[in-house]
Motif scaffolding. Structure first.
Motif, PDB file in Angstrom:
ATOM      1  N   GLU A  89       0.800  -1.233   0.000  1.00 22.05           N
ATOM      2  CA  GLU A  89       0.000   0.000   0.000  1.00 22.05           C
ATOM      3  C   GLU A  89       0.834   1.285   0.000  1.00 22.05           C
ATOM      4  OE1 GLU A  89      -3.531  -1.970   2.725  1.00 22.05           O
ATOM      5  OE2 GLU A  89      -1.487  -1.672   3.449  1.00 22.05           O
ATOM      6  N   ILE A  93       1.541   5.292  -2.506  1.00 23.44           N
ATOM      7  CA  ILE A  93       1.275   6.630  -1.966  1.00 23.44           C
ATOM      8  C   ILE A  93       2.511   7.511  -2.097  1.00 23.44           C
ATOM      9  CG2 ILE A  93       0.837   7.863   0.201  1.00 23.44           C
ATOM     10  CD1 ILE A  93      -0.988   5.365   0.904  1.00 23.44           C
ATOM     11  N   TYR A 104      -3.185   2.649 -10.232  1.00 21.54           N
ATOM     12  CA  TYR A 104      -3.594   1.388  -9.639  1.00 21.54           C
ATOM     13  C   TYR A 104      -4.326   0.583 -10.702  1.00 21.54           C
ATOM     14  CZ  TYR A 104      -2.997   3.653  -5.021  1.00 21.54           C
ATOM     15  OH  TYR A 104      -2.504   4.300  -3.910  1.00 21.54           O
ATOM     16  N   SER A 143       5.105  -1.268   3.278  1.00 17.75           N
ATOM     17  CA  SER A 143       3.949  -1.636   4.093  1.00 17.75           C
ATOM     18  C   SER A 143       4.346  -1.749   5.563  1.00 17.75           C
ATOM     19  CB  SER A 143       3.355  -2.964   3.598  1.00 17.75           C
ATOM     20  OG  SER A 143       4.329  -3.993   3.609  1.00 17.75           O
ATOM     21  N   GLN A 287      -6.733   3.296   1.365  1.00 13.15           N
ATOM     22  CA  GLN A 287      -5.499   3.935   0.907  1.00 13.15           C
ATOM     23  C   GLN A 287      -5.430   5.397   1.340  1.00 13.15           C
ATOM     24  OE1 GLN A 287      -3.089   1.760   0.287  1.00 13.15           O
ATOM     25  NE2 GLN A 287      -2.451   2.808  -1.573  1.00 13.15           N
ATOM     26  N   VAL A 306      -5.783   9.796  -3.403  1.00 16.31           N
ATOM     27  CA  VAL A 306      -5.287   8.558  -4.022  1.00 16.31           C
ATOM     28  C   VAL A 306      -6.152   8.111  -5.190  1.00 16.31           C
ATOM     29  CG1 VAL A 306      -4.112   7.748  -1.933  1.00 16.31           C
ATOM     30  CG2 VAL A 306      -6.506   7.146  -2.319  1.00 16.31           C
TER      31      VAL A 306
END
Length: 313
Positions: A89, A93, A104, A143, A287, A306
């Motif tokens: 994740e 970002i 994505y 992550s 997110q 996002v």
């Protein structure tokens, strides 16, 4: 005369045929796949050659590149060295906040048990609260980085009270073993490997983060080659369906590439959830929460939306 005519025709046709072949070769696309040891489905797919079987029929060659974690993979994506990748994740970002034109493409099921903060065997640490004033190894922008931030916030420990030692997994494990750090925030399969060697869990991601993974591309490649991306997701779903029914065989298959014994990999597989899905509002809500947390901590320079990085197939 007829024989000479046929020879002349053949001599003229041969260069034209070669020109068409070269033109066709030049028009072939290339799907450059970036993967990590944590992307078990991609490792399996590479071993079995299934991407090549599917993509070659569509006019694409397939190249592969391995990375130690998501952030360097997305740097390569931004630079054009790869055009399809697998990350957790936070790397998405950080890349979006840095202005990278990433999108994505698809998301996995959440697997919060597949990421954890570990302490070495014999450590006196009893909980995340005890990390105040300690040194924790973690890959920046990964992550595991968000797990550390979320765990500290939940325990009431200011983020600044913990010294973050930013290391990639192989160096971080060595630092934990040597006592150079007090704890290590990490994901599978490195987590399973350290656990098998005696490391103990302070906390995993349960209740702290979804721990999804994402398949991503660049805006330009996704716009020009949607057929390649759709085919790639089809392949991934097929491999995941097989993998879920053949866990022991999958572990044995990829053990040489991962560098861990099959029983350790099975521990990892038992912690993860299978399935690859299209993007939903719920996924982007999760997110956005991570992105906002990083912004409040000053880890990204500006607040981002996002959902602006969603790919509309």
């Amino acid at each position: 005369m007829r024989k000479r005519s046929l020879l002349v025709t053949a001599s003229l046709a041969a260069p034209m045929l070669m020109t068409r072949r070269y033109a066709a070769a030049a028009q072939r696309g290339v799907l450059r796949i970036g993967y990590q040891k944590a992307s078990v489905t991609l490792v399996l797919a590479r071993n079995k050659g299934v991407f090549e079987q599917k993509l070659n029929r569509l006019g694409y060659d397939v190249d592969w590149a391995e990375f130690t974690s998501g952030p360097p993979l997305l740097e390569a994506l931004n630079a054009g060295a790869v055009n399809f990748g697998f990350t957790g994740e936070p790397p998405m970002i950080f890349a979006q906040a840095a202005g990278a034109p990433i999108v994505y493409v698809a998301a996995t099921n959440p697997s919060p048990r597949a990421v954890a903060i570990l302490k070495p065997a014999g450590s006196q640490l009893r909980s995340v609260h005890d990390l105040a004033g300690k040194k924790v190894a973690v890959a920046k922008g990964s992550s595991a980085h968000y797990l550390l931030a979320a765990a500290l916030a939940t325990a009431g420990v200011p983020y600044q009270q913990v010294t973050k030692i930013f290391l990639q997994p192989p160096n971080a494990r060595a630092a934990l073993s040597s006592g150079d750090v007090d704890a290590w925030s990490i994901w599978d399969p490195y987590y399973a490997g350290a656990q098998a060697a005696g490391a103990q869990v302070l906390t995993d991601g349960t209740g702290l983060m979804p721990n999804r993974a994402f398949y991503s591309s660049t805006r330009d490649f996704a716009t020009r080659h949607p057929d390649a991306l759709k085919a790639a997701i089809d392949v991934i779903n097929q491999v995941e369906a097989w993998e879920a029914q053949h866990i022991a065989e999958s572990a044995a298959d990829i053990a040489p590439q991962i560098g861990l014994p099959a029983p350790v990999l099975k521990t990892w597989f038992d912690r993860q959830k299978y399935g690859v899905y299209g993007l939903t509002p719920e996924i982007f809500v999760g997110q956005q929460k991570i992105a906002d947390a990083f912004f409040k901590l000053g880890l990204i320079p500006n607040r981002i939306d996002v959902s602006n990085a969603a790919w509309n197939a």
